[in-house]
Design a protein around this motif. Structure first.
Motif, PDB file in Angstrom:
ATOM      1  N   THR A 166       0.836  -1.207   0.000  1.00  0.00           N
ATOM      2  CA  THR A 166       0.000   0.000   0.000  1.00  0.00           C
ATOM      3  C   THR A 166       0.865   1.249   0.000  1.00  0.00           C
ATOM      4  O   THR A 166       0.590   2.218  -0.730  1.00  0.00           O
ATOM      5  CB  THR A 166      -0.929   0.009   1.228  1.00  0.00           C
ATOM      6  OG1 THR A 166      -1.770  -1.147   1.202  1.00  0.00           O
ATOM      7  CG2 THR A 166      -1.799   1.256   1.251  1.00  0.00           C
ATOM      8  N   TRP A 170       0.888   3.878  -2.991  1.00  0.00           N
ATOM      9  CA  TRP A 170       0.524   5.256  -2.687  1.00  0.00           C
ATOM     10  C   TRP A 170       1.613   6.221  -3.153  1.00  0.00           C
ATOM     11  O   TRP A 170       1.320   7.290  -3.700  1.00  0.00           O
ATOM     12  CB  TRP A 170       0.279   5.426  -1.191  1.00  0.00           C
ATOM     13  CG  TRP A 170      -0.059   6.842  -0.799  1.00  0.00           C
ATOM     14  CD1 TRP A 170       0.693   7.697  -0.069  1.00  0.00           C
ATOM     15  CD2 TRP A 170      -1.235   7.572  -1.161  1.00  0.00           C
ATOM     16  NE1 TRP A 170       0.079   8.906   0.068  1.00  0.00           N
ATOM     17  CE2 TRP A 170      -1.116   8.860  -0.603  1.00  0.00           C
ATOM     18  CE3 TRP A 170      -2.375   7.255  -1.909  1.00  0.00           C
ATOM     19  CZ2 TRP A 170      -2.095   9.843  -0.758  1.00  0.00           C
ATOM     20  CZ3 TRP A 170      -3.352   8.240  -2.060  1.00  0.00           C
ATOM     21  CH2 TRP A 170      -3.215   9.506  -1.497  1.00  0.00           C
ATOM     22  N   TYR A 173       1.206   6.598  -6.817  1.00  0.00           N
ATOM     23  CA  TYR A 173       0.019   7.396  -7.126  1.00  0.00           C
ATOM     24  C   TYR A 173       0.305   8.887  -6.960  1.00  0.00           C
ATOM     25  O   TYR A 173      -0.066   9.707  -7.810  1.00  0.00           O
ATOM     26  CB  TYR A 173      -1.147   6.981  -6.222  1.00  0.00           C
ATOM     27  CG  TYR A 173      -2.310   7.948  -6.263  1.00  0.00           C
ATOM     28  CD1 TYR A 173      -3.197   7.935  -7.325  1.00  0.00           C
ATOM     29  CD2 TYR A 173      -2.487   8.889  -5.247  1.00  0.00           C
ATOM     30  CE1 TYR A 173      -4.258   8.839  -7.386  1.00  0.00           C
ATOM     31  CE2 TYR A 173      -3.537   9.801  -5.291  1.00  0.00           C
ATOM     32  CZ  TYR A 173      -4.417   9.772  -6.368  1.00  0.00           C
ATOM     33  OH  TYR A 173      -5.450  10.683  -6.417  1.00  0.00           O
ATOM     34  N   SER A 207      -0.586  13.922   1.076  1.00  0.00           N
ATOM     35  CA  SER A 207       0.193  12.686   0.909  1.00  0.00           C
ATOM     36  C   SER A 207       1.121  12.451   2.098  1.00  0.00           C
ATOM     37  O   SER A 207       1.312  11.319   2.531  1.00  0.00           O
ATOM     38  CB  SER A 207       1.006  12.747  -0.387  1.00  0.00           C
ATOM     39  OG  SER A 207       1.968  13.786  -0.343  1.00  0.00           O
ATOM     40  N   ILE A 210      -0.949  11.016   4.949  1.00  0.00           N
ATOM     41  CA  ILE A 210      -1.311   9.612   4.705  1.00  0.00           C
ATOM     42  C   ILE A 210      -0.088   8.717   4.843  1.00  0.00           C
ATOM     43  O   ILE A 210      -0.160   7.619   5.405  1.00  0.00           O
ATOM     44  CB  ILE A 210      -1.955   9.462   3.311  1.00  0.00           C
ATOM     45  CG1 ILE A 210      -3.315  10.171   3.302  1.00  0.00           C
ATOM     46  CG2 ILE A 210      -2.122   7.990   2.948  1.00  0.00           C
ATOM     47  CD1 ILE A 210      -4.023  10.146   1.972  1.00  0.00           C
TER      48      ILE A 210
END
Length: 248
Positions: A166, A170, A173, A207, A210
């Motif tokens: 993940t 991420w 992304y 970001s 997160i």
């Protein structure tokens, strides 16, 4: 006697795990035909960054679902009982009150008793069973605990790997999203550069938050992995203790 001693030595050597060099616990046989402790193989796979090889012949270890070697497990049980009975037959282990061999285990006091002591007023109401039976039952309980603990370790490992993926996805992304924003603003008038800057800053801030959450979650999982492994290793060390120590 020398011949008997040699046979006993050979027998004990055959029941020794080549990984931990102790008497085999919950023996399993792998594809090449060699046998080891199940916990030793599990920990070897847990610690290895590459494929695990047989500690005897160095052939690659293929399967992960190890099957118990019933015959070898029975032989190990016989050997453990023989060592226990030999220990209990020593003069030092005789009951100090009745000078009888200690044959019973008191589940309440966790003590070894002779038959007369087990029927005494102090112990009559307690639950007793033969020492060798109590030792085997206790060992089986620990092995079941280890099996349950191992499943928890495997589940934690899967979650940890998912969290790592993940984090990686991420990161990709965010990089792609930033590139798309810059490409779109290149098509717009230069007067919108300040708006582009603010857009990128918001993306960077979100970001970062997160990423922090994901990294915190990963750190907690990794800490749990260490704790589970330490608990598993502790139980493994308990299993390798002599039966009398295991009970007490």
């Amino acid at each position: 006697m020398d011949s008997d001693s040699h046979i006993t030595e050979v027998f004990q050597r055959e029941l020794t795990c080549a990984i931990c060099l102790n008497c085999i616990i919950d023996p399993v046989t792998i594809g090449c035909g060699h046998s080891f402790c199940r916990p030793c193989l599990c920990l070897s796979q847990e610690e290895a960054h590459t494929h695990v090889s047989c500690a005897e012949c160095r052939k690659p270890l293929q399967q992960k679902d190890f099957k118990t070697n019933i015959t070898l497990k029975n032989l190990v049980s016989i050997a453990r009982k023989a060592r226990l009975l030999q220990f209990l037959s020593s003069e030092e282990q005789m009951c100090g009150t009745h000078r009888e061999k200690k044959k019973m285990f008191c589940d309440v006091d966790k003590s070894l008793l002779c038959l007369l002591c087990s029927n005494s007023q102090d112990h009559r109401a307690h639950r007793h069973c033969p020492i060798e039976v109590a030792a085997e039952d206790h060992l089986e309980k620990i092995l079941k605990q280890m099996s349950s603990l191992w499943k928890s370790m495997q589940e934690n490992h899967r979650h940890l790997q998912e969290e790592k993926r993940t984090i990686l996805f991420w990161g990709c992304y965010v990089h792609l999203r930033e590139k798309m924003i810059r490409d779109e603003y290149r098509k717009l008038p230069p007067a919108l550069q300040e708006e582009e800057k603010q857009h990128i800053e918001r993306l960077t801030k979100e970001s970062r938050e997160i990423f922090q959450q994901l990294n915190t979650s990963e750190a907690k999982m990794d800490e749990k992995r260490k704790q589970l492994k330490e608990m598993y290793s502790t139980l493994m060390e308990m299993c390798q203790k002599p039966d009398v120590e295991l009970l007490q």
